[in-house]
Design a protein around this motif. Structure first.
Motif, PDB file in Angstrom:
ATOM      1  N   ILE A 180       0.620  -1.229   0.227  1.00 55.80           N
ATOM      2  CA  ILE A 180       0.013   0.148  -0.030  1.00 55.80           C
ATOM      3  C   ILE A 180       0.913   1.202  -0.010  1.00 55.80           C
ATOM      4  O   ILE A 180       2.148   1.237   0.350  1.00 55.80           O
ATOM      5  N   ILE A 181       0.250   2.448  -0.512  1.00 50.16           N
ATOM      6  CA  ILE A 181       1.030   3.637  -0.430  1.00 50.16           C
ATOM      7  C   ILE A 181      -0.174   4.660  -0.126  1.00 50.16           C
ATOM      8  O   ILE A 181      -1.165   4.591  -0.912  1.00 50.16           O
ATOM      9  N   VAL A 182       0.020   5.543   0.686  1.00 47.13           N
ATOM     10  CA  VAL A 182      -1.027   6.533   1.005  1.00 47.13           C
ATOM     11  C   VAL A 182      -0.653   7.867   1.350  1.00 47.13           C
ATOM     12  O   VAL A 182       0.375   8.144   2.096  1.00 47.13           O
ATOM     13  N   ALA A 183      -1.433   8.664   0.790  1.00 39.64           N
ATOM     14  CA  ALA A 183      -1.280  10.073   1.093  1.00 39.64           C
ATOM     15  C   ALA A 183      -2.540  10.486   2.206  1.00 39.64           C
ATOM     16  O   ALA A 183      -3.661  10.263   2.219  1.00 39.64           O
ATOM     17  N   ILE A 184      -2.033  11.067   3.430  1.00 38.55           N
ATOM     18  CA  ILE A 184      -2.889  11.234   4.475  1.00 38.55           C
ATOM     19  C   ILE A 184      -2.853  12.791   4.681  1.00 38.55           C
ATOM     20  O   ILE A 184      -1.858  13.505   4.768  1.00 38.55           O
ATOM     21  N   THR A 185      -4.005  13.229   4.792  1.00 43.13           N
ATOM     22  CA  THR A 185      -4.304  14.487   4.896  1.00 43.13           C
ATOM     23  C   THR A 185      -4.711  14.970   6.254  1.00 43.13           C
ATOM     24  O   THR A 185      -5.526  14.207   6.923  1.00 43.13           O
ATOM     25  N   LYS A 186      -4.487  16.202   6.997  1.00 43.72           N
ATOM     26  CA  LYS A 186      -4.997  16.819   8.022  1.00 43.72           C
ATOM     27  C   LYS A 186      -5.267  18.267   7.851  1.00 43.72           C
ATOM     28  O   LYS A 186      -4.278  19.078   7.899  1.00 43.72           O
ATOM     29  N   GLU A 187      -6.581  18.638   7.581  1.00 45.97           N
ATOM     30  CA  GLU A 187      -7.301  19.824   6.875  1.00 45.97           C
ATOM     31  C   GLU A 187      -6.391  20.210   5.846  1.00 45.97           C
ATOM     32  O   GLU A 187      -6.380  19.599   4.797  1.00 45.97           O
ATOM     33  N   ASP A 188      -5.578  20.970   5.960  1.00 46.61           N
ATOM     34  CA  ASP A 188      -4.838  21.771   4.814  1.00 46.61           C
ATOM     35  C   ASP A 188      -3.236  21.435   4.624  1.00 46.61           C
ATOM     36  O   ASP A 188      -2.379  21.872   4.039  1.00 46.61           O
ATOM     37  N   PHE A 206      -3.881   4.663  -1.988  1.00 50.48           N
ATOM     38  CA  PHE A 206      -5.122   5.200  -1.036  1.00 50.48           C
ATOM     39  C   PHE A 206      -4.921   6.685  -0.738  1.00 50.48           C
ATOM     40  O   PHE A 206      -3.593   7.291  -0.483  1.00 50.48           O
ATOM     41  N   THR A 207      -5.892   7.438  -0.448  1.00 48.34           N
ATOM     42  CA  THR A 207      -5.900   8.474   0.352  1.00 48.34           C
ATOM     43  C   THR A 207      -6.413   8.161   1.623  1.00 48.34           C
ATOM     44  O   THR A 207      -7.388   7.303   1.856  1.00 48.34           O
ATOM     45  N   ALA A 208      -6.254   9.046   2.800  1.00 52.29           N
ATOM     46  CA  ALA A 208      -6.920   8.841   4.111  1.00 52.29           C
ATOM     47  C   ALA A 208      -6.802  10.134   4.835  1.00 52.29           C
ATOM     48  O   ALA A 208      -5.838  11.081   4.364  1.00 52.29           O
ATOM     49  N   GLU A 209      -7.781  10.262   5.807  1.00 49.48           N
ATOM     50  CA  GLU A 209      -7.719  11.409   6.874  1.00 49.48           C
ATOM     51  C   GLU A 209      -7.190  10.959   8.001  1.00 49.48           C
ATOM     52  O   GLU A 209      -7.503  10.113   8.532  1.00 49.48           O
ATOM     53  N   TYR A 210      -6.347  12.186   8.775  1.00 50.96           N
ATOM     54  CA  TYR A 210      -5.917  12.093  10.200  1.00 50.96           C
ATOM     55  C   TYR A 210      -7.117  11.894  10.957  1.00 50.96           C
ATOM     56  O   TYR A 210      -8.254  12.498  10.841  1.00 50.96           O
ATOM     57  N   LEU A 211      -7.050  10.775  12.014  1.00 52.20           N
ATOM     58  CA  LEU A 211      -8.097  10.769  12.940  1.00 52.20           C
ATOM     59  C   LEU A 211      -7.860  11.150  14.258  1.00 52.20           C
ATOM     60  O   LEU A 211      -8.289  12.304  14.986  1.00 52.20           O
ATOM     61  N   GLU A 212      -6.388  10.721  14.760  1.00 52.49           N
ATOM     62  CA  GLU A 212      -5.911  10.966  16.120  1.00 52.49           C
ATOM     63  C   GLU A 212      -4.348  10.856  16.226  1.00 52.49           C
ATOM     64  O   GLU A 212      -4.054   9.993  15.527  1.00 52.49           O
TER      65      GLU A 212
END
Length: 274
Positions: free
Chosen positions: A153-161, A226-232
């Motif tokens: 897997i390879i993933v871009a993780i975003t946290k707001e901007d 994948f893309t994903a978003e920050y949770l905690e």
């Protein structure tokens, strides 16, 4: 009009294109190319007729844009107009589709080279002739082996901007990329995203979405993006593979990554172009 299917896999030639047939020949993992100013050109059968080189493990790949393609192993140089280059170098000035054909060629050749002996009885393996499936079969016990691909897997993780980028200890100083890692047996891609990100950076993610995929012949991976978003969580790198990880704004990213044909570049530029 572009072909709907650009590459047609086949164990036998599909078209009467003998003189034009592409010859993807490797010395180790380096591809033989014909030099033309600043271009790297894949030799065709007509180019090789003058030299009549010895080619080992010659196999038909199929056809690319209506022209047959072959791969094989070559030990000798064909002179000053030819050179052996690695696929990363070859990828710099060609299209993504052209790169994928060269990747297929190296993957097939490595599969043939690495399965010369049966893993069960040690006898000679031979290429399976019958049927359309690509397999090798033991000449003694009939054990069959198919090409294997290691999913990652390879993933871009975003946290707001901001985008999470990490510095692997193998990277050039100052260079960063997105998080990647190999899928374990019995693990879903999504679970692998969660595990790899948590193991390497200590944060948790959600909203995992499929982005795209890319065969990666270094040596035999399939990168699933994948893309994903920050949770905690707070960033805490593992200091094993990853020695630094930070959140970057769009303005901070240029100069922090190596632009290439890889899906890592696609993911980073997806964020930059949002």
């Amino acid at each position: 009009m572009d072909r709907y299917i650009k590459f047609e896999p086949s164990k036998e030639p599909l078209y009467d294109t003998y003189d034009k047939d592409y010859m993807y020949l490797f010395n180790g993992s380096k591809l033989m190319v014909k030099l033309n100013d600043t271009e790297y050109i894949i030799p065709n059968k007509k180019d090789l007729e003058l030299f009549k080189p010895q080619i080992n493990h010659l196999q038909c790949l199929g056809a690319y844009k209506g022209i047959n393609c072959y791969c094989g192993e070559i030990k000798e140089s064909l002179g000053e107009n030819y050179d052996f280059i690695d696929l990363r170098t070859y990828s710099k000035n060609i299209s993504h589709d052209d790169f994928l054909v060269s990747a297929k060629a190296l993957l097939l050749l490595d599969y043939i080279r690495n399965n010369q002996k049966c893993g069960i009885c040690g006898s000679q393996m031979i290429v399976k002739i019958s049927g359309n499936d690509r397999a090798m079969i033991c000449s003694s016990c009939d054990n069959m082996v198919w090409p294997k691909t290691a999913p990652a897997i390879i993933v871009a993780i975003t946290k707001e901007d901001k985008l999470l980028l990490a510095h692997n200890k193998m990277f050039q100083e100052g260079m960063y990329s997105v998080i990647a890692g190999f899928v374990e047996m019995g693990e879903t891609f999504e679970d692998c995203v969660r595990r790899e990100v948590f193991e390497e950076t200590g944060i948790k993610v959600h909203n995992i979405k499929y982005f795209g995929s890319q065969p990666w012949p270094f040596p035999n991976s399939m990168m699933i993006g994948f893309t994903a978003e920050y949770l905690e969580g707070e960033i805490k790198v593992d200091n094993d593979e990853i020695v630094d990880a930070q959140w970057f704004t769009k303005e901070e990213i240029p100069g922090k990554y190596k632009k290439s044909i890889s899906i890592s570049t696609e993911l980073i530029e997806w964020f930059l172009n949002k």
